[in-house]
Design an enzyme around this catalytic site. Structure first.
Site, mmCIF file in Angstrom:
data_model
loop_
_atom_site.group_PDB
_atom_site.id
_atom_site.type_symbol
_atom_site.label_atom_id
_atom_site.label_comp_id
_atom_site.label_asym_id
_atom_site.label_seq_id
_atom_site.Cartn_x
_atom_site.Cartn_y
_atom_site.Cartn_z
ATOM 1 N N HIS A 573 0.826 -1.213 0.000
ATOM 2 C CA HIS A 573 0.000 0.000 0.000
ATOM 3 C C HIS A 573 0.860 1.262 0.000
ATOM 4 O O HIS A 573 0.859 2.042 0.943
ATOM 5 C CB HIS A 573 -0.954 -0.011 1.198
ATOM 6 C CG HIS A 573 -2.097 -0.956 1.006
ATOM 7 N ND1 HIS A 573 -2.176 -2.176 1.629
ATOM 8 C CD2 HIS A 573 -3.211 -0.865 0.229
ATOM 9 C CE1 HIS A 573 -3.294 -2.796 1.259
ATOM 10 N NE2 HIS A 573 -3.943 -2.021 0.411
ATOM 11 N N SER A 575 2.607 4.447 -2.900
ATOM 12 C CA SER A 575 2.053 5.270 -3.986
ATOM 13 C C SER A 575 2.105 4.548 -5.331
ATOM 14 O O SER A 575 1.434 4.948 -6.279
ATOM 15 C CB SER A 575 2.769 6.622 -4.065
ATOM 16 O OG SER A 575 4.061 6.463 -4.620
ATOM 17 N N HIS A 613 -7.143 7.024 -2.916
ATOM 18 C CA HIS A 613 -7.977 6.037 -2.226
ATOM 19 C C HIS A 613 -7.296 5.284 -1.086
ATOM 20 O O HIS A 613 -7.978 4.741 -0.217
ATOM 21 C CB HIS A 613 -8.581 5.050 -3.231
ATOM 22 C CG HIS A 613 -7.698 3.880 -3.509
ATOM 23 N ND1 HIS A 613 -6.643 3.934 -4.368
ATOM 24 C CD2 HIS A 613 -7.691 2.622 -2.987
ATOM 25 C CE1 HIS A 613 -6.024 2.774 -4.395
ATOM 26 N NE2 HIS A 613 -6.646 1.950 -3.563
ATOM 27 N N ASP A 614 -5.959 5.197 -1.053
ATOM 28 C CA ASP A 614 -5.292 4.498 0.057
ATOM 29 C C ASP A 614 -4.315 5.417 0.780
ATOM 30 O O ASP A 614 -3.382 4.945 1.449
ATOM 31 C CB ASP A 614 -4.537 3.259 -0.466
ATOM 32 C CG ASP A 614 -5.411 2.007 -0.472
ATOM 33 O OD1 ASP A 614 -6.369 1.938 0.342
ATOM 34 O OD2 ASP A 614 -5.147 1.103 -1.286
HETATM 35 P P1 5GP Z 1 -7.201 -1.543 -0.788
HETATM 36 O O1 5GP Z 1 -6.748 -1.552 0.646
HETATM 37 O O2 5GP Z 1 -6.103 -1.771 -1.728
HETATM 38 O O3 5GP Z 1 -8.020 -0.327 -1.104
HETATM 39 O O4 5GP Z 1 -8.263 -2.720 -0.893
HETATM 40 C C1 5GP Z 1 -8.025 -3.953 -1.526
HETATM 41 C C2 5GP Z 1 -7.912 -5.080 -0.566
HETATM 42 O O5 5GP Z 1 -7.707 -6.295 -1.238
HETATM 43 C C3 5GP Z 1 -6.718 -4.843 0.320
HETATM 44 O O6 5GP Z 1 -7.100 -5.064 1.657
HETATM 45 C C4 5GP Z 1 -5.700 -5.842 -0.125
HETATM 46 O O7 5GP Z 1 -5.010 -6.315 0.973
HETATM 47 C C5 5GP Z 1 -6.506 -6.903 -0.792
HETATM 48 N N1 5GP Z 1 -5.812 -7.438 -1.945
HETATM 49 C C6 5GP Z 1 -5.506 -6.813 -3.083
HETATM 50 N N2 5GP Z 1 -4.829 -7.638 -3.930
HETATM 51 C C7 5GP Z 1 -4.715 -8.806 -3.297
HETATM 52 C C8 5GP Z 1 -4.120 -10.059 -3.659
HETATM 53 O O8 5GP Z 1 -3.580 -10.251 -4.726
HETATM 54 N N3 5GP Z 1 -4.201 -11.047 -2.778
HETATM 55 C C9 5GP Z 1 -4.801 -10.877 -1.594
HETATM 56 N N4 5GP Z 1 -4.826 -11.927 -0.758
HETATM 57 N N5 5GP Z 1 -5.368 -9.715 -1.205
HETATM 58 C C10 5GP Z 1 -5.331 -8.687 -2.049
HETATM 59 MN MN MN Z 2 -6.221 0.025 -2.772
#
Ligand code: 5GP
Ligand code: MN
Length: 845
Positions: A573, A575, A613-614
């Site tokens: 998480h 940039s 967004h993050d």
């Molecule tokens: P974000 O925090 O990025 O806005 O929301 C996406 C969520 O999906 C995050 O909590 C992130 O940890 C999870 N996520 C995104 N890509 C993956 C991935 O490839 N594998 C897993 N296990 N979680 C993911």
């Molecule tokens: Mn995100």
């Protein structure tokens, strides 16, 4: 002035002209405009209070006088209370309260005044509809007489409707005084429709007025007075602990009381209107019992005995039953009343019923005691007014519930199902019961992991992403380090404008409009500041500065501030992830369907939302923050903690300093819409709402579009357009868009997908490490760096979150290359897993 002289009406009548009321609606104003307002009477304008003309004061101890004083003749100095028999009930009616509504005093109104005086009624006269209603709300007259002869003063029918709109006028008799019709063809229907009970053809003869009032008193007013008392009887039925059922003479169910509903398990609506024989019967009774009962009660005799009834759920219940035929008009049986008491006396509910009864008995006794002390007026208020009030409350709360069904779609759905159940066979009704149970839960869109889902990867992932720290530890003092927002790193060279972007970086961004664009090269080329550079390029491509009317320098400064507030120390998480989501967002925005659906403001909102967004993501999940009792979790009540923070901080940073305030030059309303859209999209990235957003998108967009395509090919362009562009659906498209952009890693080319998988795993591992260090609950135990199978975790993530969502998004936006990558990547992870490998890549040959 005939009226005034005999009953001192000058003290009691509210004089107020119609003209004034047209001009002003407040009593204070009317007082100041008295000249125009008071044409014929010559009397001073009275304050708008409501007074009575009745001279006779009720002595406070008049209760003992009431016996058998039939009808309205006055005995001097005493108020006549009229005894009214209603079935076995004795009611006591005090003198009629009459309200006269006449814009102008004339011989007709005087006739009624005189008649009221003669009949010893209490009479008020008002001149305007406003005061009529005000006066009525104070006195609740039995009889209202409205002058319907002169439409230029006020609209008598509209006034009558206003009376009827007030619940408390239910038992009020309203009379219209009309002109003598030229021909006898005038129908009374318009009057009846307006709510009048009766028409009085103008006749100023005093005896005619008097006789009319007497007929009303003994006719309609008396009947309404009795009806009012039936509220008390209904209340008794509703409160009874016995199950009571009333049917018509041909045994169609007309009423069951709440005790019946709770004992038998039916809702009133399921039974009312049904014939008794349609209700399932218990097989436990002797076969001829029903016949015996029927032949007894049909002769007009009461039947009492033990009877097995069948509850709605099929259980049998033994009851002591008494069925009584009710003889009515013409000496015929008009109803049957059945009173049923469950037999097992020693069960708990019976005991509590006894207790309730005992309690209410003491209540009744204490009421009786009060009655004796305070005399007859209390009796009246308990039997009529008291029950009136409670029935009004019931009515108005029913009305509220009814109007709620108009508002809430879920309530509508539940009502439709309830109705359908009434006419459905048992198995269908029971199936619908289960449907209702599900619908009544709040978490409609969260899948419940069944026991068959034993894969710890899935359950950990779901647990970790789909809950908000429900496994919180008590008394945990851990608080995340708080820090000030980052300021611009002044020592880093930053581009002044798009034209100043160093060639190597510009070259890296050349293929930025392709899905296969390599964000990691940009990350390297920009020394981990890909967001600023990609932002400049993409925002320029979409004309964001033109839309916001902001200088490019402001945008640049804004992008820098935003990027500086991402944590470069996070492995996932950071940039680069934001730049990646911005890239995917821009890619989706250029798809034809998406362009058709969204407006320029939606596009700008989507690009801004993706960028921020993050922001300030701590590299820990919501669950972790809640478990740790972090400041953010406290601030946002453990609810969408990170997403709330991302959105809030983004706006704080943006508006704090004019230099980077990209919203500075847009109109207030536009800003509010934009802000709302950005917030909505950032909050939509919260994973607890994943299934809600996907399901809503499928139901409101995919399905209707598919149906339209099936029906008419491309013929129905207009309807397609309306599905795509309705405000509600545009919100759903934007949410889906940012969600798909946010977790699009598994749809990227394999090498990129592997890199992202490595990064997210590393971030999760770091969280688990810290949880163990701090003695916090381990939110996702499978993400332990010593044991985790990354291929398995990716397979679960794709299976659980990605496949369905991208199927739906692909059906909408047409994304064959993404789906191809997803397929490849999934096979790749499967391949590793088949070889029992836990790593990102196979070992070198
Ligand atoms: P974000 O925090 O990025 O806005 O929301 C996406 C969520 O999906 C995050 O909590 C992130 O940890 C999870 N996520 C995104 N890509 C993956 C991935 O490839 N594998 C897993 N296990 N979680 C993911
Ligand atoms: Mn995100």
């Amino acid at each position: 002035m005939g009226c005034a002289s005999s009953i001192h009406i000058s003290d009691r009548v509210v004089y107020h002209s119609g003209k004034e009321s047209e001009d002003s609606h407040s009593p204070q104003q009317t007082n100041t405009t008295q000249h125009q307002g008071n044409p014929a009477s010559g009397l001073p304008l009275k304050p708008p209070s409501c007074k009575e003309s009745g001279q006779k004061k009720i002595p406070s101890d008049s209760g003992h006088n009431r016996k058998e004083q039939q009808s309205g003749e006055t005995t001097s100095g005493k108020t006549t209370l009229t005894e009214v028999q209603f079935g076995p009930m004795k009611l006591f009616k005090d003198p009629l309260q009459v309200l006269l509504v006449f814009a102008k005093e004339d011989s007709q109104s005087n006739g009624f005044c005189w008649a009221c005086e003669k009949a010893n009624y209490r009479c008020s006269m008002v001149r305007t509809p406003e005061y009529a209603l005000e006066c009525f709300s104070e006195k609740h007259h039995d009889l209202v007489i409205i002058d319907h002869r002169h439409s230029r003063h006020f609209d008598a029918e509209a006034l009558c409707r206003s009376f009827r709109a007030v619940n408390s006028s239910e038992n009020t008799v309203i009379v219209a005084v009309v002109k003598r019709p030229d021909r006898e063809e005038a129908s009374v229907m318009p009057l009846i429709n307006a709510g009048f009970n009766r028409r009085y053809v103008e006749n100023v003869n005093l005896m005619a007025c008097y006789n009319e009032l007497l007929q009303l008193e003994h006719g309609e007013v008396r009947a309404q007075f009795k009806l009012r008392a039936s509220n008390a009887i209904f209340t008794a039925l509703e409160q009874s602990q016995d199950a009571i059922e009333i049917t018509s003479e041909d045994q169609v169910i007309q009423y069951v009381n709440p005790a019946y509903e709770s004992i038998m398990g039916y809702q009133q609506g399921e039974l009312v209107g049904k014939e008794i024989i349609e209700v399932p019967k218990s097989e436990k009774n002797k076969p001829d019992l029903l016949e015996t009962i029927n032949s007894c009660i049909r002769k007009g005799k009461e039947w009492q005995g033990i009877y097995y009834a069948k509850k709605k759920n099929g259980d049998n219940i033994q009851q002591n039953v008494k069925i009584t035929p009710v003889i009515g008009q013409g000496g015929k049986i008009r109803h049957y009343v059945s009173i049923n008491r469950p037999l097992n006396d020693n069960n708990k509910s019976d005991k509590s019923a006894d207790r309730v009864q005992a309690e209410s008995q003491t209540d009744i006794q204490s009421c009786k005691h009060k009655d004796r002390r305070k005399g007859s007026l209390d009796v009246k208020s308990i039997t009529s007014r008291g029950s009136d009030a409670s029935s009004q409350r019931r009515h108005s709360s029913m009305a509220r519930i009814h109007s709620m069904t108009i508002e809430a779609p879920i309530t509508k759905v539940i009502n439709i199902i309830n109705q359908a159940q009434e006419s459905s066979p048992m198995p269908v009704a029971e199936a619908l019961d289960r449907v209702l149970e599900i619908l009544r839960t709040t978490e409609l869109y969260s899948p419940q992991l069944g026991t068959k889902d034993e894969d710890p990867h899935t359950s950990d992932l779901v647990g970790g992403l789909m809950t908000d720290g429900l496994r919180r530890m008590s008394g945990n003092e851990y608080i995340l380090a708080t820090k000030q927002p980052h300021h611009l790193p002044s020592h880093l060279a930053t581009p002044l404008s798009l034209n100043d972007i160093p060639p190597r970086i510009a070259q890296t961004m050349e293929s930025e409009d392709s899905w296969d664009f390599d964000i990691f090269s940009l990350e390297a080329a920009t020394m981990k500041r890909p967001l600023t550079f990609l932002g400049l390029k993409i925002f320029s491509r979409f004309g964001v500065c033109e839309f916001l009317n902001c200088p490019e320098a402001t945008l640049r400064s804004w992008l820098q501030v935003i990027e500086a507030n991402y944590h470069s120390s996070n492995s996932y998480h950071n940039s680069t992830h934001a730049a990646d989501v911005l890239h995917a967002t821009a890619y989706f925005l250029s798809k034809e369907r998406v362009k058709q659906s969204l407006d320029p403001i939606d596009e700008v909102a989507a690009l801004i939302a993706a960028t921020v967004h993050d922001i300030d993501h701590p590299g820990r999940t919501n669950s972790f923050l809640c478990n740790a009792g972090s400041e953010l979790a406290i601030l946002y009540n453990d609810t969408a903690v990170l997403e709330s923070h991302h959105a809030a901080l983004a706006f704080q940073l943006t508006t704090r300093d004019d230099k980077s305030n990209i919203f500075k030059h847009i109109e207030r309303n536009e800003y509010r819409s934009l802000r709302q859209a950005v917030i909505d999209m950032v909050l939509a990235t919260e994973m607890t709402k994943h299934f809600e957003h996907v399901n809503k998108f499928v139901n409101s967009i995919n399905k209707p579009l598919a149906a339209l395509e099936e029906n008419g090919g491309s013929s129905d362009e207009e309807t397609v357009k309306s599905v795509l562009t309705s405000p509600e659906n545009r919100i759903l498209v934007k949410r889906m868009l940012i969600k798909c952009a946010d977790i699009s890693n598994p749809c990227r080319p394999l090498e990129l997908c592997i890199e992202w998988a490595g990064r997210i795993s590393e971030e999760y591992f770091a969280q688990t490490d810290e949880e163990k260090r701090q003695g916090l609950p381990v939110v996702m135990p499978v993400f332990d760096r010593n044991t985790c199978s990354i291929p398995k975790s990716q397979i679960s993530f794709i299976d659980y979150f990605i496949t369905d969502m991208f199927d739906a998004w692909d059906a909408f936006a047409d994304l064959p290359n993404l789906m191809q990558h997803l397929d490849n990547n999934f096979k790749y992870w499967k391949g590793l897993d088949d070889r029992k490998l836990h790593t990102l890549r196979p070992p070198p040959e």
